[in-house]
Scaffold this active site. Structure first.
Site, PDB file in Angstrom:
ATOM      1  N   ASP A 195      -9.021  -2.395  -6.050  1.00 23.68           N
ATOM      2  CA  ASP A 195      -8.836  -1.199  -6.832  1.00 23.68           C
ATOM      3  C   ASP A 195      -9.798  -0.046  -6.311  1.00 23.68           C
ATOM      4  O   ASP A 195     -10.023   0.850  -7.301  1.00 23.68           O
ATOM      5  CB  ASP A 195      -9.323  -1.641  -8.222  1.00 23.68           C
ATOM      6  CG  ASP A 195     -10.417  -2.059  -8.317  1.00 23.68           C
ATOM      7  OD1 ASP A 195     -11.378  -2.546  -7.236  1.00 23.68           O
ATOM      8  OD2 ASP A 195     -10.993  -2.528  -9.627  1.00 23.68           O
ATOM      9  N   GLU A 196     -10.099   0.164  -5.244  1.00 20.87           N
ATOM     10  CA  GLU A 196     -10.969   1.197  -5.020  1.00 20.87           C
ATOM     11  C   GLU A 196     -11.100   1.222  -3.146  1.00 20.87           C
ATOM     12  O   GLU A 196     -10.903   0.507  -2.573  1.00 20.87           O
ATOM     13  CB  GLU A 196     -12.346   1.099  -5.463  1.00 20.87           C
ATOM     14  CG  GLU A 196     -13.292  -0.152  -4.812  1.00 20.87           C
ATOM     15  CD  GLU A 196     -14.683   0.016  -5.272  1.00 20.87           C
ATOM     16  OE1 GLU A 196     -15.233   1.220  -5.191  1.00 20.87           O
ATOM     17  OE2 GLU A 196     -15.375  -0.876  -5.373  1.00 20.87           O
ATOM     18  N   ASP A 218     -11.679   5.208  -7.496  1.00 21.87           N
ATOM     19  CA  ASP A 218     -11.797   3.866  -8.207  1.00 21.87           C
ATOM     20  C   ASP A 218     -10.784   3.985  -9.461  1.00 21.87           C
ATOM     21  O   ASP A 218     -10.935   4.547 -10.294  1.00 21.87           O
ATOM     22  CB  ASP A 218     -13.091   3.875  -8.569  1.00 21.87           C
ATOM     23  CG  ASP A 218     -13.709   2.532  -8.872  1.00 21.87           C
ATOM     24  OD1 ASP A 218     -12.875   1.519  -9.157  1.00 21.87           O
ATOM     25  OD2 ASP A 218     -14.921   2.377  -9.429  1.00 21.87           O
TER      26      ASP A 218
END
Length: 396
Positions: free
Chosen positions: A103-104, A13
């Site tokens: 983003d993860e 993350d």
């Protein structure tokens, strides 16, 4: 479902993604409180979070909390490029990557020990490569289950690495507050805390029937399983979305019904274009509302047949908004969202008869926007209006 005896699932993350990209690209912003977004906070650096600033907070409130914060306009193209570069690192680490957002992601590194090292070594190398190749900090949690890997990454933030060994899972999990359990939002947390249940350990000590009595069947069973780290879900590759959605923060300035309608039109226009581009159709239309007192509400309607037509979906969304009119009048509205759920594949596979001109109109408008840009053709009601930001997304 098989669960590895070893901690082989990584949850990676990126830390305060938008703000970190700004600090990477503008050295003057490093080690300073950075807020992305003026009207509404889209992201805040950890220096800004130390002042109490949070995502989705109003810009004026954020500036009062942290007068020294540097406020920057979002650069969505830069964030999309950074995400693409990070996912390239993910996919070079293991073929089993399940993206959750730009983003993860979850990564399964089972079976890679001989060629890549232990899961801990792989996680450390992943963090190093993202930092060196993309210039961004990333936190990684490692555990046997997806749930616990995600909890581990949240605990390890910012810019950390936390491995939960199989023989220490419950010792790690049980002291944590109930809010760490997936699915425990503000309402559920208050429900539990009002009964003196504040930690995961206290949830685990309740039998399933007691939790169901408190929270309902679905939530009770879900939280009972998570409190014992029962999560058999594997890391899944290229899973198609079950829903798509978009939302718009409105701030606290009162808006007329015409202005709210414009927001809904823009959201539906954006979503139905995505729906058709992915060759999907939806059965259920849902609207999400957040009021000035921070309470929330949802309204949904399931259609008689799946559709990707803008006109049908917009009419449904408008009707749902009107059903919430009394609450909106009483409480004020600070956010509206639209979600399309119960998605089905191949919306154009079977045409309805007689042929609807709306289908041809939608296709023509989509084609013009693909060729000449999203603003090449638009509805008259949206001319000169701020449509809100279009955030980068994983492929549908």
């Amino acid at each position: 479902m098989f669960v590895s005896a070893e901690a082989t699932i990584l949850h990676a993350d990126l830390d305060s993604f938008y703000a970190s990209v700004e600090q990477r690209d503008h050295p003057r912003l490093r080690d300073r409180p950075v807020v992305v977004g003026k009207g509404v906070v889209l992201a805040a650096s950890y220096e800004a979070r130390a002042c109490g600033i949070r995502t989705a907070m109003g810009g004026s409130h954020a500036r009062r909390l942290c007068p020294q914060a540097v406020v920057v306009e979002p650069r969505m193209s830069a964030y999309a490029e950074a995400s693409k570069a990070v996912f390239e690192v993910f996919e070079q680490t293991t073929p089993l990557v399940e993206g959750l957002s730009i983003d993860e992601a979850f990564l399964d590194v089972r079976g890679l020990r001989r060629i890549s090292g232990s899961p801990t070594e792989i996680a450390a190398r992943l963090r190093r490569e993202v930092r060196e190749r993309v210039g961004l900090p990333i936190t990684v949690g490692v555990a046997r289950t997806k749930f616990l890997a995600k909890v581990a990454s949240a605990v390890a933030k910012p810019d950390g690495l936390l491995v939960v060994p199989p023989d220490g899972e419950l010792a790690f999990l049980h002291p944590l507050p109930v809010e760490r359990l997936w699915g425990v939002g503000a309402v559920t947390a208050k429900n539990l805390r009002d009964r003196g249940i504040t930690t995961v350990a206290q949830v685990a000590r309740l039998d399933e029937a007691a939790l169901i009595a408190i929270l309902g069947r679905a939530s009770g069973r879900h939280l009972h399983a998570l409190a014992h780290n029962h999560d058999p879900r594997p890391v899944q590759l290229r899973r198609r979305r079950r829903s798509i959605g978009a939302q718009r923060a409105l701030g606290r300035t009162p808006r007329s019904w015409d202005a709210l309608d414009v927001v809904v039109v823009a959201l539906v226009d954006r979503l139905t274009r995505r729906l058709r581009a992915a060759r999907r159709a939806c059965r259920t239309v849902l609207i999400r509302l957040r009021f000035e007192d921070f309470s929330r509400a949802t309204r949904s309607h399931t259609l008689s047949q799946a559709t990707a037509q803008t006109r049908t979906i917009l009419a449904t969304a408008r009707t749902l908004l009107m059903t919430a009119a009394p609450k909106i009048e009483r409480r004020g509205l600070t956010l509206v969202g639209v979600a399309l759920t119960s998605l089905e594949d191949n919306p154009g596979a079977q045409l309805s008869f007689p042929l609807d001109r709306q289908r041809a109109l939608d296709a023509t408008v989509d084609d013009l926007r693909d060729r000449f840009g999203p603003t090449a053709i638009t509805r008259a009601v949206l001319l000169g209006r701020d449509h809100g930001l279009t955030v980068p997304l994983l492929p549908d």
